[in-house]
Design a protein around this motif. Sequence first.
Motif, PDB file in Angstrom:
ATOM      1  N   PRO A  24      32.945  38.873  36.860  1.00  0.00           N
ATOM      2  CA  PRO A  24      33.298  40.303  36.841  1.00  0.00           C
ATOM      3  C   PRO A  24      34.817  40.474  36.847  1.00  0.00           C
ATOM      4  O   PRO A  24      35.529  39.774  37.562  1.00  0.00           O
ATOM      5  N   CYS A  25      35.295  41.398  36.050  1.00  0.00           N
ATOM      6  CA  CYS A  25      36.738  41.577  35.906  1.00  0.00           C
ATOM      7  C   CYS A  25      37.039  43.021  35.529  1.00  0.00           C
ATOM      8  O   CYS A  25      36.395  43.583  34.639  1.00  0.00           O
ATOM      9  N   SER A  79      35.070  41.730  31.941  1.00  0.00           N
ATOM     10  CA  SER A  79      34.098  40.729  32.400  1.00  0.00           C
ATOM     11  C   SER A  79      33.757  39.737  31.299  1.00  0.00           C
ATOM     12  O   SER A  79      33.551  40.103  30.136  1.00  0.00           O
ATOM     13  N   GLY A 163      30.726  38.392  42.134  1.00  0.00           N
ATOM     14  CA  GLY A 163      30.058  38.081  40.879  1.00  0.00           C
ATOM     15  C   GLY A 163      28.628  37.604  41.019  1.00  0.00           C
ATOM     16  O   GLY A 163      28.093  36.978  40.108  1.00  0.00           O
TER      17      GLY A 163
END
Length: 283
Positions: A24-25, A79, A163
């Motif tokens: 996840p980003c 992500s 995540g």
Amino acid sequence: MPRHWTAEVPSSVFGLQGSCIVIPCSFNYPEPKIKPSELTGIWFKGAYEVIYHPDSSSIIKDYRGRTELVGDLRQKNCSLRIDPLHHSDKGPFTFRLEIKDHSKASYKDDTVSIAVSMREEVKVGEEVSASCSVSHSCPSDPPLLTWSHSGTPSIQSQQQTNGQWEETSSMTIRSTIADNNQPLVCTAAYRGGKTVSSSKTLNVKYAPVDVKVEGVSSVKEGDSVELRCSSDSNPAAHSYRWHNSRGPLPTMGPTITLERVTRLTEALYCTASTQRDKANPAH
């Protein structure tokens, strides 16, 4: 408006080799006065190895065809999905954003468990609610959860921190005598062939059933004979009562001995009971 280049990614993400993983980003940047016409997201392993780029020819061979930007850069979501996950995919991984005709920056600063829960002690005929949870890192291909007992489970998926996602299967079963001391097994099958199982053993309480009197099949007149009362129950029968057509006999245990039997000796009946249940007779 944000003044700095910032990104939010977990410090570490745990995945299962052979399955997929999503890192996840999210990011932010000083937005130019004119809305950018094109955003390009790039992921690096270490300082120089490109593991994701819109131009696949720029990606190093080991990652070509295995990475995908699943986040929408317009929504400031960067992500990354890696599928399948290799043992060598240990990072560190860095996201880089390039804005056409504007700026570019790299954001450099910024196994499997399974659990089954249920009420293990129940009375026969009662409903048992069981749930099975497993963590994973691949929301697009969650593990398949199956039960050893027939039923119609419901599935729920929930995002956790770092995540991870949690997949939960819940099911209600009606307990039977056949379920006693039997394991209720939940199995998680991950993409790539890996499976993990966990179980709980049901303890089903039930009153004596199959109560019967056993002894030798033939006996001579004048002999003594021992009869035994047996039953199936959980917990085991706590007391036994013997009686004939005229009423109860003084013997209280599971066996009784008849002295000098004759052809006129009456039939005997046995009653088995547990501390919590009513007695069940046999003869």
